[in-house]
Design a protein around this motif. Structure first.
Motif, PDB file in Angstrom:
ATOM      1  N   LEU A 283     -28.985  -1.354   6.888  1.00  9.65           N
ATOM      2  CA  LEU A 283     -27.654  -1.814   7.264  1.00  9.65           C
ATOM      3  C   LEU A 283     -26.597  -1.194   6.350  1.00  9.65           C
ATOM      4  O   LEU A 283     -26.920  -0.731   5.259  1.00  9.65           O
ATOM      5  CB  LEU A 283     -27.605  -3.345   7.153  1.00  9.65           C
ATOM      6  CG  LEU A 283     -28.483  -4.098   8.152  1.00  9.65           C
ATOM      7  CD1 LEU A 283     -28.647  -5.551   7.738  1.00  9.65           C
ATOM      8  CD2 LEU A 283     -27.888  -4.006   9.544  1.00  9.65           C
ATOM      9  N   PRO A 284     -25.339  -1.186   6.802  1.00  8.07           N
ATOM     10  CA  PRO A 284     -24.278  -0.622   5.953  1.00  8.07           C
ATOM     11  C   PRO A 284     -24.266  -1.224   4.540  1.00  8.07           C
ATOM     12  O   PRO A 284     -23.951  -0.542   3.565  1.00  8.07           O
ATOM     13  CB  PRO A 284     -22.999  -0.984   6.712  1.00  8.07           C
ATOM     14  CG  PRO A 284     -23.428  -1.100   8.132  1.00  8.07           C
ATOM     15  CD  PRO A 284     -24.837  -1.607   8.114  1.00  8.07           C
ATOM     16  N   SER A 285     -24.658  -2.501   4.415  1.00  9.84           N
ATOM     17  CA  SER A 285     -24.666  -3.145   3.094  1.00  9.84           C
ATOM     18  C   SER A 285     -25.848  -2.710   2.240  1.00  9.84           C
ATOM     19  O   SER A 285     -25.920  -3.041   1.061  1.00  9.84           O
ATOM     20  CB  SER A 285     -24.750  -4.657   3.275  1.00  9.84           C
ATOM     21  OG  SER A 285     -25.988  -4.988   3.869  1.00  9.84           O
TER      22      SER A 285
ATOM     23  N   LEU B  77     -28.976  -3.603   2.999  1.00 13.83           N
ATOM     24  CA  LEU B  77     -30.110  -4.479   3.317  1.00 13.83           C
ATOM     25  C   LEU B  77     -30.984  -3.832   4.395  1.00 13.83           C
ATOM     26  O   LEU B  77     -30.497  -3.049   5.203  1.00 13.83           O
ATOM     27  CB  LEU B  77     -29.613  -5.837   3.830  1.00 13.83           C
ATOM     28  CG  LEU B  77     -29.084  -6.828   2.800  1.00 13.83           C
ATOM     29  CD1 LEU B  77     -28.444  -8.024   3.502  1.00 13.83           C
ATOM     30  CD2 LEU B  77     -30.198  -7.305   1.870  1.00 13.83           C
ATOM     31  N   HIS B  78     -32.267  -4.206   4.393  1.00 10.86           N
ATOM     32  CA  HIS B  78     -33.193  -3.651   5.379  1.00 10.86           C
ATOM     33  C   HIS B  78     -33.525  -4.674   6.454  1.00 10.86           C
ATOM     34  O   HIS B  78     -33.803  -5.822   6.146  1.00 10.86           O
ATOM     35  CB  HIS B  78     -34.505  -3.255   4.714  1.00 10.86           C
ATOM     36  CG  HIS B  78     -34.390  -2.089   3.803  1.00 10.86           C
ATOM     37  ND1 HIS B  78     -33.891  -2.189   2.537  1.00 10.86           N
ATOM     38  CD2 HIS B  78     -34.711  -0.783   3.993  1.00 10.86           C
ATOM     39  CE1 HIS B  78     -33.915  -0.996   1.976  1.00 10.86           C
ATOM     40  NE2 HIS B  78     -34.396  -0.125   2.827  1.00 10.86           N
TER      41      HIS B  78
ATOM     42  N   GLU C  46     -24.280  -8.711  10.058  1.00 11.64           N
ATOM     43  CA  GLU C  46     -25.405  -8.314   9.203  1.00 11.64           C
ATOM     44  C   GLU C  46     -26.197  -9.512   8.719  1.00 11.64           C
ATOM     45  O   GLU C  46     -27.425  -9.526   8.785  1.00 11.64           O
ATOM     46  CB  GLU C  46     -24.906  -7.523   7.990  1.00 11.64           C
ATOM     47  CG  GLU C  46     -24.456  -6.144   8.353  1.00 11.64           C
ATOM     48  CD  GLU C  46     -24.400  -5.215   7.136  1.00 11.64           C
ATOM     49  OE1 GLU C  46     -25.059  -5.500   6.119  1.00 11.64           O
ATOM     50  OE2 GLU C  46     -23.684  -4.215   7.218  1.00 11.64           O
TER      51      GLU C  46
ATOM     52  N   VAL D 216     -30.128 -10.721   9.382  1.00 11.69           N
ATOM     53  CA  VAL D 216     -31.096 -10.989   8.312  1.00 11.69           C
ATOM     54  C   VAL D 216     -31.675 -12.406   8.468  1.00 11.69           C
ATOM     55  O   VAL D 216     -32.880 -12.615   8.337  1.00 11.69           O
ATOM     56  CB  VAL D 216     -30.448 -10.790   6.924  1.00 11.69           C
ATOM     57  CG1 VAL D 216     -31.387 -11.233   5.810  1.00 11.69           C
ATOM     58  CG2 VAL D 216     -30.049  -9.333   6.733  1.00 11.69           C
TER      59      VAL D 216
ATOM     60  N   GLN E 153     -34.124 -12.430  11.284  1.00 17.22           N
ATOM     61  CA  GLN E 153     -35.339 -11.733  10.896  1.00 17.22           C
ATOM     62  C   GLN E 153     -36.289 -12.648  10.127  1.00 17.22           C
ATOM     63  O   GLN E 153     -37.488 -12.679  10.383  1.00 17.22           O
ATOM     64  CB  GLN E 153     -34.965 -10.536  10.034  1.00 17.22           C
ATOM     65  CG  GLN E 153     -36.101 -10.016   9.187  1.00 17.22           C
ATOM     66  CD  GLN E 153     -35.828  -8.619   8.710  1.00 17.22           C
ATOM     67  OE1 GLN E 153     -35.814  -7.677   9.498  1.00 17.22           O
ATOM     68  NE2 GLN E 153     -35.576  -8.486   7.437  1.00 17.22           N
TER      69      GLN E 153
ATOM     70  N   TYR F 256     -38.846  -9.109  -2.715  1.00 20.59           N
ATOM     71  CA  TYR F 256     -37.599  -9.236  -1.954  1.00 20.59           C
ATOM     72  C   TYR F 256     -36.598 -10.124  -2.683  1.00 20.59           C
ATOM     73  O   TYR F 256     -35.404  -9.829  -2.738  1.00 20.59           O
ATOM     74  CB  TYR F 256     -37.899  -9.807  -0.562  1.00 20.59           C
ATOM     75  CG  TYR F 256     -36.660 -10.081   0.266  1.00 20.59           C
ATOM     76  CD1 TYR F 256     -35.930  -9.026   0.811  1.00 20.59           C
ATOM     77  CD2 TYR F 256     -36.204 -11.377   0.479  1.00 20.59           C
ATOM     78  CE1 TYR F 256     -34.789  -9.259   1.553  1.00 20.59           C
ATOM     79  CE2 TYR F 256     -35.062 -11.621   1.225  1.00 20.59           C
ATOM     80  CZ  TYR F 256     -34.355 -10.558   1.754  1.00 20.59           C
ATOM     81  OH  TYR F 256     -33.219 -10.806   2.490  1.00 20.59           O
TER      82      TYR F 256
ATOM     83  N   LYS G 299     -32.062 -11.763  -5.342  1.00 15.95           N
ATOM     84  CA  LYS G 299     -31.350 -12.624  -4.395  1.00 15.95           C
ATOM     85  C   LYS G 299     -31.455 -14.085  -4.790  1.00 15.95           C
ATOM     86  O   LYS G 299     -32.454 -14.527  -5.346  1.00 15.95           O
ATOM     87  CB  LYS G 299     -31.929 -12.457  -2.987  1.00 15.95           C
ATOM     88  CG  LYS G 299     -31.561 -11.118  -2.387  1.00 15.95           C
ATOM     89  CD  LYS G 299     -32.271 -10.842  -1.097  1.00 15.95           C
ATOM     90  CE  LYS G 299     -32.102  -9.386  -0.705  1.00 15.95           C
ATOM     91  NZ  LYS G 299     -32.856  -8.484  -1.602  1.00 15.95           N
TER      92      LYS G 299
END
Lengths: 217, 173
Positions: free
Chosen positions: A51-53, A55-56, B65, B69, B72, B99, B103
């Protein structure tokens, strides 16, 4: 934004079809099945979208949904439901069906394995009485399911039998043209055999076998 | 299991009237009878519906975005995490640990529905872990402990003991 795909991987067919239908511009790179694009996953996972950020995304359905959303088409609740069904019910059965058809040469048994999901799809389509899964227009659910089923449904030895609503939906032009060009890219015109090297790397899951033969509704 | 999760989610969201659920199939997939239309089927589908009903859209992500996520990880929960073998468990914890190293939450810096359902799904895995193993998956344990202390979320699940002091001092960053 960059999309990584590999030839012969049926999940890549979904995202390439979604890219065509949504009209989103994105770099596409073909890599080997074993390429580890997503740094935190132990097993190679394709397709993958950066993604543009930074992130996958490693789930083909999440990628398709994202491509539709940025092209201005949010997914409805019914759409969500089809995508969840595709991931939890259809995929385990499809994996088993493709394993049989591509690696074991038992194409004739595929109809039996897919019986439950296909009957569910037939019932829903005939009850809903709309041309597409979620209504009058193509949604991300149509593209995902169409692309997921394309390898088995386009093979002439796998008959749909009496499932006339599934057949009519599958043959409807709007999804078909975009998906066919995506299928050409992924399967290289080799049909099911185009997936052989990909399928050889997939574990044949025992649990998906029990699930696949049960009626799913 | 799924029904208790949905009932905990309803309480967390502050929905006043509890919904009635049934299940279908041998996998006991939850079904919500919806007055305004056809029934909704599936844990993720119903979870997203409840969030919308509670008018908390940010829990599904605040941009295209982050919404992708969140979806997902919701899908990951019902496909990879549910019904995985003991061997898969180790891979899943290892991957999540990597991951989560940079975060706070599953979707980055904001708490979302993905944290809720991943927490419910990871709980049975963490309950079984020995102390040394918990230390091996330090980022998962940190995230898990954070979520289990999130106000109003835990409900149907017992707390899992996490040795905080050792986790935070045993590694150099």
């Amino acid at each position: 934004m960059k999309l990584f795909v590999s030839e012969g991987n049926p999940h890549c067919l979904k995202v390439l079809a979604a890219l065509e239908v949504s009209g989103v511009q994105c770099d596409v790179q073909y890599v080997n099945h074993e390429e580890r694009v997503v740094p935190f996953l132990s097993r190679p996972a394709l397709p993958a979208l950066i993604l543009p950020s930074g992130l996958h995304l490693f789930s083909s359905n999440a990628i398709c949904r994202y491509l539709f959303e940025i092209s201005g088409q949010d997914s409805s609740e019914l759409c969500n439901q089809w995508l969840e069904w595709e991931a939890t019910d259809l995929q385990p059965a499809l994996l088993q069906a493709l394993h049989m058809a591509v690696l074991q040469g038992k194409g004739s048994e595929v109809s039996k394995v897919l019986q439950g999901p296909l009957n569910y799809l037939e019932q829903s389509l005939s009850k809903g009485n709309t041309p597409y899964l979620t209504g009058e227009a193509v949604s991300v659910a149509d593209v995902v399911l169409w692309a997921a089923l394309y390898p088995v449904l386009s093979d002439s030895s796998l008959a749909l039998g009496e499932r006339t609503s599934v057949k009519a939906w599958f043959d409807r032009g709007a999804v078909m043209h975009s998906c066919q060009s995506a299928a050409q890219k992924v399967l290289q015109g080799k049909g099911l055999q185009g997936m052989k090297s990909y399928m050889q790397r997939q574990p044949a899951s025992q649990s998906s076998q029990c699930r696949g033969t049960q009626p799913c509704n | 299991m799924a029904l208790r999760e949905l009932s905990s989610l309803e309480k967390y969201l502050g929905l006043k009237k509890p919904n009635k659920y049934t299940t279908q199939g041998d996998k006991k997939v939850p079904v919500l009878q919806n007055n305004n239309g056809p029934p909704l089927v599936g844990l993720v589908t119903i979870g997203c519906h409840l969030v919308k009903e509670a008018k908390r859209p940010k829990l599904l992500g605040d941009s295209a975005e982050s919404r992708a996520v969140v979806q997902q990880w919701l899908e990951y929960r019902v496909t990879s995490l549910d019904g995985c073998s003991k061997e898969d468990n180790k891979t899943i914890l290892k991957d999540l640990n990597l991951y989560l190293q940079d975060k706070v939450y599953m979707a980055g810096s904001q708490f979302t529905l993905a944290d809720t359902f991943m927490y419910f799904g990871i709980h049975p895995l963490l309950v079984d872990l020995a102390i040394q193993e918990k230390e091996q998956y330090v980022n998962v344990t940190r995230w898990f402990d954070h979520i289990q202390h999130y106000p109003g979320l835990r409900h149907h699940l017992p707390p899992v003991a996490v040795l905080r002091n050792r986790i935070y001092t045993s590694k150099h960053h």
